[in-house]
Design an enzyme around this catalytic site. Structure first.
Site, PDB file in Angstrom:
ATOM      1  N   ARG A 161     130.496  18.973  18.886  1.00  0.00           N
ATOM      2  CA  ARG A 161     129.500  19.448  19.469  1.00  0.00           C
ATOM      3  C   ARG A 161     128.174  19.022  18.789  1.00  0.00           C
ATOM      4  NH1 ARG A 161     132.275  24.266  22.114  1.00  0.00           N
ATOM      5  NH2 ARG A 161     132.429  25.009  20.076  1.00  0.00           N
ATOM      6  N   GLY A 174     138.043  22.841  27.674  1.00  0.00           N
ATOM      7  CA  GLY A 174     136.923  22.565  27.245  1.00  0.00           C
ATOM      8  C   GLY A 174     136.010  23.421  26.290  1.00  0.00           C
ATOM      9  N   CYS A 175     135.121  23.016  26.017  1.00  0.00           N
ATOM     10  CA  CYS A 175     134.076  24.009  25.613  1.00  0.00           C
ATOM     11  C   CYS A 175     134.127  25.240  26.113  1.00  0.00           C
ATOM     12  CB  CYS A 175     132.789  23.302  25.420  1.00  0.00           C
ATOM     13  SG  CYS A 175     131.557  24.392  24.753  1.00  0.00           S
ATOM     14  N   PHE A 176     134.228  26.779  25.670  1.00  0.00           N
ATOM     15  CA  PHE A 176     134.032  27.868  26.358  1.00  0.00           C
ATOM     16  C   PHE A 176     132.737  28.057  26.737  1.00  0.00           C
ATOM     17  CE2 PHE A 176     135.099  29.648  21.913  1.00  0.00           C
ATOM     18  CZ  PHE A 176     133.888  29.329  21.302  1.00  0.00           C
ATOM     19  N   TRP A 177     131.745  27.629  26.006  1.00  0.00           N
ATOM     20  CA  TRP A 177     130.471  27.747  26.681  1.00  0.00           C
ATOM     21  C   TRP A 177     130.385  27.495  28.251  1.00  0.00           C
ATOM     22  CZ3 TRP A 177     127.210  24.788  22.403  1.00  0.00           C
ATOM     23  CH2 TRP A 177     127.456  25.357  21.376  1.00  0.00           C
TER      24      TRP A 177
END
Length: 217
Positions: free
Chosen positions: A2, A50-53
């Site tokens: 990221r 994928g990205c937890f955001w």
């Protein structure tokens, strides 16, 4: 990964944002043929994609979802920190724990959203710009009923060839551990963050556009 991505130029960011929006809203897959009858009380689902955001941001906009927490699943408690998970040697996946009212939204519907707009289930150990096993596509069923529904749905989508490529999503076991406070509600608190604009805004837009009856503003 990221950190490297955030260094993109403004021009590249604009292009990526458009691509994300198009990809996220490309297809709504059929609902699961099997679902769980609504039990009493709130229920929990744990999903990695994928990205937890972005995963958290999508499910915070789903009707019937009461709370979403970003965290880590599949590894040991001692390794459940962002720095350790980022080494890609802990066995953890970035995941979200979704608390929902089954009288308003079913487990099967949460999975339909997962496969339709929350992530790409055909990407192996990656999502978009992020690569490594912590970004894998995995379902962590919390009850025997969830195991049955998730397993049947994977078979259903595979048999229907719902995607142009094989589905790589796995059913896994393991405890969920909350991520650091700085990662919670990240998309809601940082709507103009470069990573969010490029990778996650399109997913929420796709939910609103493609599955409007499930969307909560």
């Amino acid at each position: 990964m990221r950190v490297l991505f955030i260094a993109l130029t403004t021009a590249m960011l604009t292009t990526a944002a458009c691509t994300s929006a198009d990809a996220a809203g490309s297809k709504v897959v059929p609902p699961p043929a099997m679902d769980i009858p609504a039990p009493a009380g709130l229920q929990t689902a744990v999903l990695a994609g994928g990205c937890f955001w972005g995963m958290e941001g999508v499910y915070e906009h789903v009707k019937g979802v009461k709370n979403v927490v970003s965290g880590y699943a599949g590894g040991a408690a001692s390794d459940a920190t962002y720095d350790k998970v980022s080494t890609e040697r802990t066995g953890h996946a970035e995941a979200v724990r979704i608390t929902y009212d089954p009288k308003q939204v079913t487990y099967g519907t949460l999975l339909q959203i997962y496969f339709s707009v929350a992530h790409d289930p055909t990407q192996l150990n990656r999502q978009g710009p992020d690569s490594g096993p912590s970004y894998r596509s995995a379902i962590f069923p919390q009850t025997p009923d969830q195991v049955r529904v998730a397993h049947a749905y994977l078979k259903q989508l595979t048999a229907a060839r719902a995607f142009g490529r094989p589905i790589v999503t796995k059913l896994e076991s393991g405890k969920f551990y909350d991520a650091e406070r700085s990662h919670q509600d990240f998309m809601r608190r940082n709507p103009m963050h470069p990573y969010i604009l490029a990778n996650d805004v399109g997913k929420v837009s796709a939910l609103r556009r493609m599955m409007p009856s499930l969307y909560r503003g």
